[in-house]
Design an enzyme around this catalytic site. Structure first.
Site, mmCIF file in Angstrom:
data_model
loop_
_atom_site.group_PDB
_atom_site.id
_atom_site.type_symbol
_atom_site.label_atom_id
_atom_site.label_comp_id
_atom_site.label_asym_id
_atom_site.label_seq_id
_atom_site.Cartn_x
_atom_site.Cartn_y
_atom_site.Cartn_z
ATOM 1 N N TYR A 340 0.841 -1.202 0.000
ATOM 2 C CA TYR A 340 0.000 0.000 0.000
ATOM 3 C C TYR A 340 0.870 1.243 0.000
ATOM 4 C CZ TYR A 340 -3.240 3.563 1.768
ATOM 5 O OH TYR A 340 -3.979 4.711 1.941
ATOM 6 N N CYS A 341 0.586 2.169 -0.929
ATOM 7 C CA CYS A 341 1.255 3.458 -0.990
ATOM 8 C C CYS A 341 2.766 3.256 -1.125
ATOM 9 C CB CYS A 341 0.878 4.286 0.246
ATOM 10 S SG CYS A 341 1.484 5.996 0.234
ATOM 11 N N LEU A 342 3.562 3.871 -0.267
ATOM 12 C CA LEU A 342 5.008 3.728 -0.327
ATOM 13 C C LEU A 342 5.433 2.283 -0.131
ATOM 14 C CD1 LEU A 342 7.772 5.034 -0.528
ATOM 15 C CD2 LEU A 342 7.588 5.690 1.877
#
Length: 603
Positions: A340-342
């Site tokens: 998720y995300c980074l």
């Protein structure tokens, strides 16, 4: 019968898994080694810049002056644009004058200027009546003119045009009539109704906030949202811990589970429990209920003593170490990896490295609101250029990390009219307390970024875009996303201002594997938390077979119609398709304490 994944042979158990022993390449630590070798007094320069950075909240004065200088010089040599702007000013003034006259005469004309999509400052009915409506339209007319003045200009760097426009919006927001009690109809009404009690309460709120800011105190999580009891309360055990991560294995709730476990790699810029908020919107709890053995990384909140932790350290001691532990607990099975995300960006780097090295332990890869290419990374690019990154590096060099206010301020500035000014008016002038929600508690529970890792991310991954440029090396060898053969499921959100969906979609441009791309309603966080039954949700999904030709995002959007409902069941069906069958549930052994562990409580 499933094929055993290829990996290095090991006889370790979950309790005895040792960290990978591969040496982390000695890269320059956010410029310090290189500078020290070339310039005898570079430390003095960096100390001076770090001291200045504290006064400017991490914003580079040079980057600001460079943007305005570039804009002013190009506008000065463009007489045609100057005439256009004079005509626009005249037209806006005439529209405003006509509106003011008609409104004063009670004719109720249509407003010539509309607020932005996220601008909620004008919802009170009083803004539709004179003189408040005229003041509101005066601000919006000025914003409209500056939008034209800072739009693309021949020869002007696009980044500088965007930065000047952004800075002018911030400046105009400071003088909005909504910010002044004497000319805000909602504040005047509330003051009359309460006998000015709202202003007293607002002063108390302001004093409390000022104290916490000056004392640099982090507000604790409210008791009504206690971690482990109300939020992040899915049952499980911490089965592994090192200096960087805790690995949580969640307790099964079904009679059988899929053979392949799921490993979730959240972002470390915030805490992992965005994926395990309240029980009703917890993605982790829901996934466990679908019959999966779920593991999730909980990252440590680093301090100054961890300044030299690198992005490679996060890969080895984070993702790869977690994968080793999962393999020890669930042997001879591939793993569904979710980033998720980074965390998704790091997972993509890890997956490409594993593919290059012939490591086939991943059954599938899911990337949620995660980018691998940063050429069109949205409004966060407004904060990044060479000057700005060097400025942040000097600040991190001095303190060992990027602190919470410096990150949260950048995210808030992107939506300042709502996240800064609307909140300030409601809290300080209307006297309304901040009413916490599960999401707002998580948003305020921020973390720090180690200096070296964040420098490598900002410079190598974000600014120089090395991953898709063929210049990102792991262990001295360049990786390529097209080497990934495991099927991928890429999730983007429609109104994401941190990872714009078209930027997320570019994962399809740099990979050749079988891929499903899903676009869901919502923003960076809210779109991911789209539990079944959530009202007003929809998503689109498209399939790209392995080796198929690339389809641009607009054509993809036109080819895939919206589907009502949550995207979670769609993802679960995809996971089921790429799983080998069911088996008896796996009960996590008593390990290092119950979920959510210790690192989640670090402030």
């Amino acid at each position: 019968m499933t094929q055993k994944p290829k990996r290095q042979k090991t006889k370790q158990t979950a309790a005895s898994v040792a960290p990978p022993t591969r040496r982390i390449a000695p890269e320059a630590s956010h410029g310090s080694r290189e500078d020290a070798g070339r310039h005898a007094h570079s430390a003095l320069d960096r100390s001076a810049m770090a001291s200045l950075a504290k006064l400017t909240s991490g914003l580079s004065p040079h980057a600001i002056l460079d943007a305005w200088g570039d804009w002013a010089m190009h506008l000065a040599r463009a007489p045609g644009r100057q005439i256009e702007l004079m005509e626009r000013a005249q037209a806006n003034w005439l529209k405003l004058a006509h509106f003011a006259a008609a409104t004063t005469l009670g004719q109720g004309p249509e407003k010539p200027f509309a607020p932005g999509r996220y601008d909620t400052r004008w919802t009170h009915e009083g803004w539709n009546k004179p003189p408040f409506a005229i003041w509101q339209q005066g601000l919006l007319a000025t914003q409209d003119w500056w939008q034209g003045a800072t739009s693309d200009l021949r020869g002007l760097k696009r980044e500088n045009a965007q930065r000047t426009g952004f800075m002018m919006r911030q400046l105009l927001d400071t003088v909005s009539p909504a910010n002044f009690p004497a000319i805000n109809p909602e504040i005047l009404e509330k003051t009359w109704q309460t006998g000015a009690r709202n202003l007293f309460d607002g002063a108390v709120h302001y004093a409390d906030d000022a104290y916490h800011i000056l004392a640099n105190e982090h507000r604790p999580v409210p008791e009504e949202f206690a971690l482990g009891k109300v939020l992040a309360c899915t049952q499980g055990e911490v089965v592994y811990r090192n200096d960087l991560i805790e690995l949580i294995q969640y307790s099964p709730t079904t009679d059988t589970v899929q053979a392949e476990p799921v490993l979730i790699v959240p972002a470390w810029i915030m805490k992992y429990y965005i994926l395990d908020l309240s029980p009703e919107n917890s993605l982790i709890r829901w996934l466990v209920g679908q019959g999966y053995t779920v593991f999730c990384i909980s990252w440590r909140n680093p301090g100054a003593e961890h300044a030299e932790w690198s992005l490679e350290h996060y890969r080895l001691q984070g993702v790869m170490q977690a994968l080793e532990v999962v393999n020890a607990i669930v042997p001879d099975q591939k793993v569904h990896a979710n980033g998720y995300c980074l965390g998704g960006t790091l997972l993509a780097i890890t997956a490409a490295t594993m593919a290059r090295d012939g490591d086939t332990r991943l059954a599938s890869i899911t990337l949620m609101a995660a980018q691998v290419d940063f050429a069109e990374a949205g409004e966060l690019l407004l904060f990044l250029d060479e000057s700005q990154v060097a400025y942040l590096e000097d600040m991190m060099w001095a303190q060992g990390y990027l602190d919470r206010p410096q990150m949260s301020g950048a995210f808030a500035a992107i939506r300042s009219e709502d996240l800064i000014w609307t909140r300030a008016v409601r809290r300080y002038f209307l006297g309304e307390p901040d009413l916490p929600t599960d999401m707002s508690v998580w948003v305020n529970d921020t973390t720090r970024m180690p200096a070296r890792m964040h420098s490598e991310y900002l410079r190598g991954v974000f600014l120089e875009n090395r991953i898709t440029a063929g210049r990102f090396a792991v262990e001295g060898r360049v990786i390529a996303l097209k080497d990934i053969a495991a099927p991928m499921f890429v999730v983007a959100t429609e109104s994401d201002h941190i990872a714009p969906w078209r930027s997320v979609y570019k994962t399809a441009l740099f990979t050749d594997c079988d891929m499903h791309v899903l676009l869901t309603k919502g923003g960076h966080n809210g779109g991911i938390l789209s539990e079944p039954g959530h009202k007003g949700r929809h998503y689109r999904i498209g399939h790209r077979p392995a080796g198929a030709h690339y389809l641009d995002p607009d054509s993809w959007l036109a080819a895939n119609d919206p589907i009502s409902g949550s995207w979670w069941p769609e993802w679960a069906r995809w996971l089921d398709k790429h799983s080998s069958g069911t088996c008896a549930p796996r009960i996590p052994a008593a390990g290092l304490g119950p979920a959510p562990g210790e690192y989640i409580h670090q402030s």
